[in-house]
Every structure is written in C-alpha cells, then in structure tokens.
Design a protein around this motif. Structure first.
Motif, PDB file in Angstrom:
ATOM      1  N   THR A   1       0.844  -1.271   0.215  1.00  0.00           N
ATOM      2  CA  THR A   1       0.000  -0.106  -0.026  1.00  0.00           C
ATOM      3  C   THR A   1       0.844   1.214   0.115  1.00  0.00           C
ATOM      4  OG1 THR A   1      -1.737  -1.214   1.139  1.00  0.00           O
ATOM      5  CG2 THR A   1      -1.807   1.177   1.258  1.00  0.00           C
ATOM      6  N   ILE A   2       0.647   2.174  -0.983  1.00  0.00           N
ATOM      7  CA  ILE A   2       1.475   3.327  -1.081  1.00  0.00           C
ATOM      8  C   ILE A   2       0.227   4.732  -1.246  1.00  0.00           C
ATOM      9  CG2 ILE A   2       3.437   2.277  -2.261  1.00  0.00           C
ATOM     10  CD1 ILE A   2       2.442   3.482  -4.880  1.00  0.00           C
ATOM     11  N   PRO A   3       0.771   5.841  -0.768  1.00  0.00           N
ATOM     12  CA  PRO A   3       0.047   6.998  -0.701  1.00  0.00           C
ATOM     13  C   PRO A   3      -0.277   7.271  -2.168  1.00  0.00           C
ATOM     14  CG  PRO A   3       2.198   7.492  -0.182  1.00  0.00           C
ATOM     15  CD  PRO A   3       2.099   5.967   0.065  1.00  0.00           C
ATOM     16  N   MET A   4      -1.112   8.432  -2.428  1.00  0.00           N
ATOM     17  CA  MET A   4      -1.351   8.865  -3.903  1.00  0.00           C
ATOM     18  C   MET A   4      -0.020   9.599  -4.268  1.00  0.00           C
ATOM     19  SD  MET A   4      -4.194  11.823  -4.610  1.00  0.00           S
ATOM     20  CE  MET A   4      -3.333  12.963  -3.547  1.00  0.00           C
ATOM     21  N   THR A   5       0.559  10.321  -3.603  1.00  0.00           N
ATOM     22  CA  THR A   5       1.767  11.089  -3.935  1.00  0.00           C
ATOM     23  C   THR A   5       2.805  10.225  -4.438  1.00  0.00           C
ATOM     24  OG1 THR A   5       2.325  11.381  -1.793  1.00  0.00           O
ATOM     25  CG2 THR A   5       1.042  13.012  -2.541  1.00  0.00           C
ATOM     26  N   ALA A   6       3.066   9.188  -3.733  1.00  0.00           N
ATOM     27  CA  ALA A   6       4.181   8.318  -4.179  1.00  0.00           C
ATOM     28  C   ALA A   6       3.669   7.383  -5.379  1.00  0.00           C
ATOM     29  CB  ALA A   6       4.257   7.055  -3.126  1.00  0.00           C
ATOM     30  N   ALA A   7       2.482   7.289  -5.556  1.00  0.00           N
ATOM     31  CA  ALA A   7       1.993   6.467  -6.886  1.00  0.00           C
ATOM     32  C   ALA A   7       2.303   7.500  -7.921  1.00  0.00           C
ATOM     33  CB  ALA A   7       0.513   6.007  -6.677  1.00  0.00           C
ATOM     34  N   ALA A   8       1.958   8.815  -7.644  1.00  0.00           N
ATOM     35  CA  ALA A   8       2.019   9.721  -8.822  1.00  0.00           C
ATOM     36  C   ALA A   8       3.521  10.273  -9.065  1.00  0.00           C
ATOM     37  CB  ALA A   8       1.328  11.115  -8.399  1.00  0.00           C
ATOM     38  N   LEU A   9       4.354  10.241  -8.211  1.00  0.00           N
ATOM     39  CA  LEU A   9       5.770  10.761  -8.256  1.00  0.00           C
ATOM     40  C   LEU A   9       6.682   9.469  -8.523  1.00  0.00           C
ATOM     41  CD1 LEU A   9       5.947  13.456  -5.663  1.00  0.00           C
ATOM     42  CD2 LEU A   9       5.763  13.545  -8.094  1.00  0.00           C
TER      43      LEU A   9
ATOM     44  N   LYS B   1      -8.599  12.778   5.141  1.00  0.00           N
ATOM     45  CA  LYS B   1      -8.552  14.230   5.571  1.00  0.00           C
ATOM     46  C   LYS B   1      -7.607  15.300   5.383  1.00  0.00           C
ATOM     47  CE  LYS B   1     -11.060  12.840  10.090  1.00  0.00           C
ATOM     48  NZ  LYS B   1     -11.002  12.816  11.342  1.00  0.00           N
ATOM     49  N   LEU B   2      -7.898  16.230   5.093  1.00  0.00           N
ATOM     50  CA  LEU B   2      -6.837  17.323   4.465  1.00  0.00           C
ATOM     51  C   LEU B   2      -6.970  18.543   5.255  1.00  0.00           C
ATOM     52  CD1 LEU B   2      -7.362  17.137   0.811  1.00  0.00           C
ATOM     53  CD2 LEU B   2      -5.362  15.985   1.868  1.00  0.00           C
ATOM     54  N   ASP B   3      -5.952  19.098   5.771  1.00  0.00           N
ATOM     55  CA  ASP B   3      -5.883  20.550   6.317  1.00  0.00           C
ATOM     56  C   ASP B   3      -5.812  21.688   5.422  1.00  0.00           C
ATOM     57  OD1 ASP B   3      -3.420  20.893   5.442  1.00  0.00           O
ATOM     58  OD2 ASP B   3      -2.425  20.124   7.275  1.00  0.00           O
ATOM     59  N   ALA B   4      -5.932  22.976   5.628  1.00  0.00           N
ATOM     60  CA  ALA B   4      -6.154  23.853   4.750  1.00  0.00           C
ATOM     61  C   ALA B   4      -5.094  23.869   3.702  1.00  0.00           C
ATOM     62  CB  ALA B   4      -6.404  25.203   5.525  1.00  0.00           C
ATOM     63  N   GLU B   5      -3.708  23.781   4.338  1.00  0.00           N
ATOM     64  CA  GLU B   5      -2.678  24.125   3.351  1.00  0.00           C
ATOM     65  C   GLU B   5      -2.629  23.075   2.523  1.00  0.00           C
ATOM     66  OE1 GLU B   5       2.280  24.324   3.672  1.00  0.00           O
ATOM     67  OE2 GLU B   5       0.975  23.999   5.662  1.00  0.00           O
ATOM     68  N   GLN B   6      -2.939  21.531   2.851  1.00  0.00           N
ATOM     69  CA  GLN B   6      -2.798  20.421   1.814  1.00  0.00           C
ATOM     70  C   GLN B   6      -4.053  20.496   0.720  1.00  0.00           C
ATOM     71  OE1 GLN B   6      -3.621  17.454   4.853  1.00  0.00           O
ATOM     72  NE2 GLN B   6      -1.261  17.023   5.119  1.00  0.00           N
ATOM     73  N   GLU B   7      -5.059  21.223   1.120  1.00  0.00           N
ATOM     74  CA  GLU B   7      -6.377  21.175   0.341  1.00  0.00           C
ATOM     75  C   GLU B   7      -5.830  22.353  -0.780  1.00  0.00           C
ATOM     76  OE1 GLU B   7     -10.974  22.451   0.127  1.00  0.00           O
ATOM     77  OE2 GLU B   7      -9.968  22.084   2.054  1.00  0.00           O
ATOM     78  N   GLU B   8      -5.158  23.617  -0.125  1.00  0.00           N
ATOM     79  CA  GLU B   8      -4.616  24.375  -1.173  1.00  0.00           C
ATOM     80  C   GLU B   8      -3.789  23.970  -2.023  1.00  0.00           C
ATOM     81  OE1 GLU B   8      -4.314  27.896  -3.031  1.00  0.00           O
ATOM     82  OE2 GLU B   8      -5.912  27.307  -1.663  1.00  0.00           O
ATOM     83  N   LEU B   9      -2.739  23.255  -1.696  1.00  0.00           N
ATOM     84  CA  LEU B   9      -1.756  22.566  -2.496  1.00  0.00           C
ATOM     85  C   LEU B   9      -2.552  21.691  -3.632  1.00  0.00           C
ATOM     86  CD1 LEU B   9       0.885  21.556  -0.095  1.00  0.00           C
ATOM     87  CD2 LEU B   9       1.019  23.357  -1.739  1.00  0.00           C
TER      88      LEU B   9
END
Length: 374
Positions: free
Chosen positions: A267-275, A331-339
């Motif tokens: 299992t890998i996170p979305m960012t790792a799959a993309a990058l 769940k995303l905080d404000a900074e993560q959602e903005e990114l």
C-alpha cells in the motif's frame, strides 16, 4: 453299484498318494489312445483317468471313502465328468472356484497416514522433518509367530491342517460336498495352544517410533509423500504396509500462494504513486527493493520472476506478484487542500464536475468524491 476306483487302478484301499500316482502312470502308458487306438482300450483309459481324478484329490477321495461318488452324474441329470463337489458345480456354471487349503496367518499390514504441518518457506525450498508415528510392529517377544517362547503352532486335529471341513449331503443335485472354514482353527490349519502374552497371539504390538522424512521442494496442501514399508505390520508379523505423510501448509502472514506463484499487496500513498517511489519487501530470498514507477495506478501488479515456489517436478520457480494499492487521504488541512487545488488548476482539472464528459472526470473531482465519502 458305484465303481471301485481302487480296483480300476489296481491298488489297495490303504494305498498312499504316491502308490496311486505310480499305478495311474503305469496304466496310462499302456492304454493311452496314442499308443493303443482300440475303442475298448479308450473306454478303459477313461475309467483309469476318472479313478485317478477322484483318488488323487483328498476331498474327492474322502467323499468316495464315505460312500459317495464325486465322479457320478448328479442325480442322473447328465452332469458329465463327475460333478460331485459343490464348488465344481459352481465353477462349471459361473466360472468360479472356491479357494482351498488353509489360509496363512501372515498377511500384509494396512497403510497408515499422518498429517505434517510445514511453513511456506519449507514447502518452497524443501526440508527434512523428524516425525513420530504410532503403528503396529513385529512382536519382540515371539518375533511374529504368535506363540509363547518355547512353544509353536500345532496342526489342527479337526481339519488335519486343511483349514476347512467337508460334509456330504444329498440334494436334488445328487451327492454334494460342501466345505466351510474349520471352526476350531478358523481356517488356518493350525492352532496356537499357548499364545504369546505380549501380543495375545497376533504377532504384532503397537509402538511409537521416530522417522526422518525428506520433504521435496514444491509440495503443496494435500501432497502425500509415500514411505514404502513404514506402515502397519501385518498379522502374524506379515510385511508392513506403506506410510503416507500428508502435507498441510500453514498460512503465511505476507504471501498468498496460488499454485507455484506467490501474491502480496503493498500500500502506497497517492503522492508516491504519482511521483514514483521504492518499496522494501521481505521475500523468501531476503529483502528486496521494488521500484514503483511514476503514475502507477491502484490495482496494478509487478511480477518478480523466480521469486515464487520451486516447481515440484523441477524447471525453476514461480513468480512473486506484487499488487499495488494506492490510498487517497481522507482528511486534509487547509494547506494540503490549497496545494491540491493549485495542482488541479495547473493540470487544468479545476472545473465544475458537470463540464466533464462521462468517464473523463479530473483528479480534483475524484478527490472531492473521495473526501465526501462517495
């Protein structure tokens, strides 16, 4: 009047089997059709042949000495050839014949089977296991004879060692002799007056013993390994049957086995799959680093050749198939959602969902669905 078969052969009623055989051979040489073609001589040859057939067979001779005639027609019904023995009649009609003579006390033992639990690694590469089995072995006191030390089996005085007793009766078939196992010796022809106390006369005892089993590489659940002659010893100390070791493979914490291939999930996170990333995985051969290419989608698989289970019949190994599962953050905080919004904008995916064609929703809308629990 019944034919005097003793007179036909020219021997007395107390003649031995050897004397009867010699008399028949002497007359046969004189009267054989190849030597003397006279029709009267041929009839005489048939008589001595019938007489020898009766007197040379202990059972037929017994019937004859009791007043019966095994070679006579059955009740005048035309059973040529002298069917007086019931088993002979059954053989003539159905092609069967009863088994005559005493049965042996020594018989082959039964096969045995035990279950052996092993680990996946042991099944993949093979191993050697020490096991304990409880089976019948030859009695160490009587060496399988069944008789107490210093004694031996004796010939049964009821059947005189034949293992069966006979009885002559009259029926619509004529004189019929029936045979059954001797009730005194149970058909063995011998009795054991003093049975061995250790095995109660069976010639075998139960014992636990150790064995070393070689497990070949590639065995699977249900595979049975045959160990010839390691099963149950037979009655009377007879030869042992075979022992079958049935393999049961314990479940593995990481891998699922399908044939000779192994499967696992990382299992890998979305960012790792993309990058793209690298995942360290403990395989049967040790730790290996697996490259996850950029843009890997959830559900994709990565095959690692020759990392599975050894083929039982030889010729290499199966594969280790790594299944990739991509997770989306819940769940995303404000900074993560903005990114993520900036990313979607840069990719041209920040548009109302309704403007996408069916099947063409962008990254942002898929993430939005995931965040909303759809």
């Amino acid at each position: 009047m019944a034919t005097d078969y003793y007179a036909v052969l020219g021997v007395g009623r107390d003649a031995s089997q050897d004397e009867i055989k010699k008399a028949f051979r002497r007359l046969a040489r004189e009267l054989h059709p190849d030597v003397n073609p006279d029709p009267k001589t041929q009839d005489r040859f048939k008589e001595i042949n019938t007489a020898y057939e009766v007197l040379s067979d202990p059972q037929k001779k017994q019937v004859y000495d009791l007043g019966g005639d095994p070679a006579a027609g059955a009740g005048g019904a035309g059973f040529g050839g002298g069917f007086g023995n019931f088993s002979d009649i059954m053989d003539a009609f159905f092609g069967t014949a009863s088994q005559r003579g005493p049965r042996s006390r020594t018989r082959r033992g039964q096969d045995a089977m035990i279950r052996l639990d092993i680990e996946l690694e042991e099944a993949a590469f093979g191993t050697t296991k020490d096991i304990q089995v409880d089976t019948a072995i030859v009695c160490t006191t009587c060496s399988g004879e069944g008789a107490a030390p210093g004694t031996s089996a004796q010939t049964c005085d009821m059947c005189r060692g034949r293992g069966e007793v006979s009885q002559v009766t009259r029926s619509f078939l004529g004189q019929v002799m029936t045979s059954r196992p001797c009730p005194q010796c149970q058909g063995f022809g011998t009795v054991v007056p003093t049975p061995c106390q250790e095995c109660a006369g069976d010639g075998r005892i139960r014992s636990r013993r150790g064995l070393t089993v070689k497990i070949p590489a590639g065995v699977d659940n249900g595979t049975r390994i045959q160990l010839a002659g390691e099963g149950e010893v037979g009655p009377g100390g007879g030869p042992a049957g075979d022992l079958y070791v049935e393999i049961h493979e314990a479940p593995h914490s990481t891998f699922q086995r399908r044939g000779d291939d192994l499967h696992c999930t990382v299992t890998i996170p979305m960012t790792a799959a993309a990058l793209g990333t690298q995942v360290s995985l403990e395989t049967l051969d040790g730790r290996e680093d697996i490259d996850i290419r950029p843009g890997t989608q959830s559900g994709q698989s990565i095959p690692l050749h020759e990392r599975g289970v050894t083929h039982l019949r030889g010729g290499g190994r199966g594969q280790l198939i790594v299944h990739v599962e991509v997770t989306t953050p819940g769940k995303l905080d404000a900074e993560q959602e903005e990114l993520l919004r900036r990313l979607a904008k840069l990719r041209g995916e920040e548009r109302p969902v309704g403007q996408f064609q069916p099947g063409q929703q962008g990254l942002f809308s898929r993430l939005k669905d995931a965040f909303n629990g759809r």
